[in-house]
Design a protein around this motif. Sequence first.
Motif, mmCIF file in Angstrom:
data_model
loop_
_atom_site.group_PDB
_atom_site.id
_atom_site.type_symbol
_atom_site.label_atom_id
_atom_site.label_comp_id
_atom_site.label_asym_id
_atom_site.label_seq_id
_atom_site.Cartn_x
_atom_site.Cartn_y
_atom_site.Cartn_z
ATOM 1 N N TYR A 155 39.751 -6.044 36.100
ATOM 2 C CA TYR A 155 39.335 -4.969 37.007
ATOM 3 C C TYR A 155 39.955 -3.664 36.517
ATOM 4 C CZ TYR A 155 37.758 -8.741 39.996
ATOM 5 O OH TYR A 155 37.102 -9.845 40.473
ATOM 6 N N LEU A 163 31.195 -1.561 40.671
ATOM 7 C CA LEU A 163 31.075 -2.003 42.068
ATOM 8 C C LEU A 163 30.066 -1.163 42.833
ATOM 9 C CD1 LEU A 163 33.853 -3.078 44.468
ATOM 10 C CD2 LEU A 163 32.396 -1.154 45.141
ATOM 11 N N VAL A 186 30.166 -6.341 48.775
ATOM 12 C CA VAL A 186 29.838 -5.585 47.573
ATOM 13 C C VAL A 186 29.139 -6.488 46.562
ATOM 14 C CG1 VAL A 186 31.816 -4.061 47.905
ATOM 15 C CG2 VAL A 186 32.039 -6.039 46.400
ATOM 16 N N TRP A 193 27.776 -6.066 42.084
ATOM 17 C CA TRP A 193 28.154 -5.382 40.847
ATOM 18 C C TRP A 193 26.917 -5.110 40.006
ATOM 19 C CZ3 TRP A 193 33.336 -4.209 40.063
ATOM 20 C CH2 TRP A 193 34.225 -4.795 40.993
ATOM 21 N N HIS A 230 40.176 -4.775 47.225
ATOM 22 C CA HIS A 230 38.986 -5.546 46.860
ATOM 23 C C HIS A 230 39.338 -7.026 46.871
ATOM 24 C CE1 HIS A 230 35.586 -7.302 44.916
ATOM 25 N NE2 HIS A 230 36.271 -7.579 43.816
#
Length: 230
Positions: free
Chosen positions: A32, A62, A84, A86, A142
Amino acid sequence: MAKGPVDPVPLKAMGRFTHEAAVVDPKTGIVYMTEDMDTGLFYRFVPKQPGRLRAGGTLEALRIPSMPKAYTGKDFPLNTPMAVDWVTIEDFDPVDDTVRVEGFDKGAAIFAGGEGACFAKGEVFFSASNGGSAELGQIWRHTPGRNAAEGGTLELFVEPNDDALLDGPDNIVLAPFGDLFVCEDGEGTEFVRGITPEGKLYSFARNALNGFEFTGASFSPDGKTFFVNI
């Protein structure tokens, strides 16, 4: 871990953008990454072979499906986890600085100055140094899904809008007792701020020497010593 010099092979598949922090989920090998721009995105790199980044993978940004092209810097709901997903960055090695442009065009969310990040207890915490209605900074959380196919959730964890509590959050690390330690890079006196799991802030350390920022916050392996740079 390398025992000597290695060839400096660029990991181009991880993206050509204004990189800041990078943290790895030890279960999946997913990396990340934050982007130090006021119009930056929050990325993940899904490797083809976990632990072998040279083997390539997929760069993604994201997106909040219920709020495509969201600007998260102001007027974002606090302590409200949102689902969410991606979006894939196809042109991950562009000639110009266009990775975040492609991601935003595909609906990715903008974060106001992505800075420090840490992987803590199965979650990714990261700073947006200029976020919030007072532009004094935000801390985001997240929670990844069980695998790369699941998007997970995003939550605005802390946004005090009070420079007596938080001003320009940057480096961030998990303390062994469960709190987050955040290094400031704001105006005036700089602090290391603590944040409890409930989101309460307190001052842990103050730079009484000069006006420069704290950086490189980390703990010794036994958790008994806290290191920080100025």
